[in-house]
Design an enzyme around this catalytic site. Structure first.
Site, PDB file in Angstrom:
ATOM      1  N   ASP A   1      17.285 -16.362  -0.688  1.00 22.04           N
ATOM      2  CA  ASP A   1      18.513 -17.119  -0.929  1.00 22.04           C
ATOM      3  C   ASP A   1      19.662 -16.213  -1.359  1.00 22.04           C
ATOM      4  O   ASP A   1      20.826 -16.475  -1.033  1.00 22.04           O
ATOM      5  CB  ASP A   1      18.259 -18.185  -2.006  1.00 22.04           C
ATOM      6  CG  ASP A   1      17.333 -19.289  -1.509  1.00 22.04           C
ATOM      7  OD1 ASP A   1      17.366 -19.574  -0.297  1.00 22.04           O
ATOM      8  OD2 ASP A   1      16.589 -19.856  -2.317  1.00 22.04           O
TER       9      ASP A   1
ATOM     10  N   GLU B   1      24.980 -13.855  -0.017  1.00 18.31           N
ATOM     11  CA  GLU B   1      25.849 -12.699   0.217  1.00 18.31           C
ATOM     12  C   GLU B   1      26.527 -12.792   1.588  1.00 18.31           C
ATOM     13  O   GLU B   1      27.730 -12.544   1.723  1.00 18.31           O
ATOM     14  CB  GLU B   1      25.026 -11.420   0.110  1.00 18.31           C
ATOM     15  CG  GLU B   1      25.863 -10.160   0.098  1.00 18.31           C
ATOM     16  CD  GLU B   1      25.021  -8.909  -0.139  1.00 18.31           C
ATOM     17  OE1 GLU B   1      25.310  -7.890   0.503  1.00 18.31           O
ATOM     18  OE2 GLU B   1      24.085  -8.977  -0.960  1.00 18.31           O
TER      19      GLU B   1
ATOM     20  N   SER C   1      11.676 -14.939  -2.254  1.00 23.05           N
ATOM     21  CA  SER C   1      10.671 -15.496  -3.159  1.00 23.05           C
ATOM     22  C   SER C   1      10.646 -17.020  -3.120  1.00 23.05           C
ATOM     23  O   SER C   1       9.595 -17.627  -3.284  1.00 23.05           O
ATOM     24  CB  SER C   1      10.938 -15.016  -4.590  1.00 23.05           C
ATOM     25  OG  SER C   1      12.276 -15.304  -4.974  1.00 23.05           O
TER      26      SER C   1
END
Length: 534
Positions: A194, A199, A237
């Site tokens: 994420d 970004e 993650s």
């Protein structure tokens, strides 16, 4: 064969005689077993694939192959073509599959190849040239390996060319998007979690506003949508954005959505403080509980991914509550509500209809009624809160399949504002557990949820300093705050968790921008079934 005339032949699939039908009007390829003379009618075992889900078609090399089966004796020299396609698996996963069709005549084989290729060429939404950012450090550090093994072969198969940038530092992708000539690309792909997506989002949205001459620091600025789509290859993650838009965190599935050129519009929230843009958000803005977790976990990066569990337990046991004022503008243009149990799905009616009604609302504002309407509609809530969450999407993930707000919609121009008032530690635990099951997490007396298009928050310490927020809210908006009894312990300000990044300023102003960006995705498909195929 005319342009819209169906093509039907008897071909061979896996040494079985099959009737094969291609209907250009329906854009559908079908085949079914037909052991007897003629094509016959399709049975229950018939297979089909939309033209839009065919990756490519190629002539099959039959040199060096031997066919001793009696079923092939009638073909002196067989000709064949292979269809590479999407096959649906369980749990919203897509898989690359292929089926080879054998023809008795070379001319018939070429007719099928030419017809299928002509139909594929008409699919103009498919990308031809992509800019790919790979984060080699995110998640378990498998981003580059995932791309090379699962994504690159599919792009090559689909004749998609790429330019790859392996990021070396924070904001590398964002800075690159400001500097590169992005007009030559059909989309941007980010391989990571994420944080990597955020970004790329900031770089693409910021570059678009800069090119359009829009001042991002103005909270009321009408942001310009980006013409480029963003593809997400999950390698982080949590991968909340990917899970909430596709239904699974699977690299091959996401790559196939990019290959077939899917497009999914998505809302983006701008977060300002004192007329300065802090960040953009697409998933979660969390103050209190989720803000404390991210703030504490940033100090424990040495622990790896387990730091989130550790900080979560620590924050839960601390049980801090924070006093402040939330002012919000209800999203009256939306056709749904946070508790209607109607999740956002592929081809979502709520998103389409809400966008139409929002556009009508904007047209009416041209007559000078906008500011008057906003003063009348703003609501104010004061009190002590364990958590304040604003979600633009369900925020679903494998740990919480329903997410923080199961009925939140990706492109309806609104955010679900969830207020968790001060309660006992046991009741708060009950609320958190609801996120892991099918229960209604809003069915508590200490939980309030609103669908909003703008909101502001000012913490109690900040109110005491400027002495204006609560009084201004009462005076301008004509709504009394529902104050709670004072807390028995002193409380300090929390931080905001903005899509996994810490915002230190508690006082923020948030505005939802309807369908500002588009993803290479389709939305979660309803009742995704596993195909029967041979």
């Amino acid at each position: 064969m005319g342009a819209a005339e169906p093509l039907r032949s008897v071909l061979w699939v896996k040494q079985q005689r099959c009737a094969v039908s291609l209907d250009p009007a329906r854009a559908l390829l079908r085949w079914w077993r037909s052991p007897g003379p003629g094509a016959g009618a399709p049975g229950a075992d018939a297979c089909s694939v939309p033209i839009s889900e065919i990756i490519t078609v190629e002539e099959t090399d039959i040199n060096g192959k031997h066919y001793t089966s009696g079923k092939w004796q009638k073909m002196e020299k067989p000709y064949a073509f292979t269809v590479h396609r999407v096959r649906r698996a369980r749990q919203h996963r897509w898989r690359w599959a292929q089926v080879t069709f054998w023809c008795p005549e070379e001319q018939l084989c070429h007719l099928w190849l030419q017809t299928l290729r002509e139909l594929l060429e008409k699919l103009t939404s498919r990308p031809k040239h992509l800019l790919v950012f790979i984060n080699p450090f995110g998640g378990k550090g498998q981003g580059k390996r995932i791309y090379e093994r699962k994504v690159a072969p599919l792009f090559t198969l689909a004749s998609i060319t790429t330019e790859i940038i392996v990021t070396e530092r924070a904001n590398h992708a964002k800075e690159s998007l400001y500097e590169l000539n992005i007009d030559k690309y059909d989309g941007i792909v980010c391989v990571g979690g994420d944080g990597m997506f955020s970004e790329v989002l900031h770089g693409l949205v910021g570059r678009t506003q800069r090119d359009a001459g829009v001042d991002q620091d103005q909270p009321r600025a009408a942001l310009v949508p980006s013409p480029l789509r963003i593809g997400i290859i999950p390698a982080g993650s949590t991968d909340c954005v990917c899970y909430s838009t596709v239904g699974t965190n699977d690299a091959e599935t996401s790559a196939l959505h990019i290959v077939v050129g899917d497009s999914l519009p998505m809302d983006v929230s701008s977060v300002h403080h004192n007329s300065t843009l802090l960040r953009y958000s697409v998933s979660l803005l969390g103050y209190g509980f989720y803000g404390d977790i991210i703030k504490d976990s940033e100090q424990k990066r040495w622990m790896g991914l387990v730091r989130y569990d550790f900080s979560g337990l620590k924050t839960f046991l601390s049980h801090h509550c924070y006093e402040g004022t939330v002012s919000f503008l209800p999203a009256q243009h939306t056709v749904g509500s946070p508790r209607d149990r109607k999740p956002c799905r592929a081809g979502c009616f709520v998103c389409r209809q809400s966008k139409r009604q929002l556009e009508e609302e904007r047209k009416r504002s041209l007559y000078g009624l906008e500011s008057a309407e906003e003063v009348e509609e703003w609501k104010v809530v004061c009190g002590q809160f364990l958590a304040i969450n604003a979600t633009n999407m369900s925020c679903a993930c494998p740990r919480s399949p329903q997410g923080l707000s199961p009925a939140a919609h990706l492109g309806d121009g609104s955010s679900d504002l969830i207020l968790i008032r001060k309660c006992s530690r046991f009741n708060f635990l009950r609320f958190l557990v609801r996120h892991t099951n099918q229960g209604d997490q809003f069915d508590f007396t200490f939980v309030e949820v609103y669908r909003v298009k703008k909101f502001q928050f000012v913490s109690k310490p900040a109110e005491d300093k400027d002495g204006s927020a609560r009084g201004r809210g009462k005076k301008r908006l004509g709504q009394l705050c529902s104050d709670r009894p004072p807390c028995c312990c002193a409380v300090s300000s929390s931080a905001w968790n903005c899509d996994g990044e810490v915002l230190s300023s508690p006082a923020i102003e948030v505005r939802v921008h309807c369908q500002l960006v588009r993803l290479f995705a389709r939305g979660i498909e309803e009742n995704s079934k596993q195909e029967s195929h041979r």
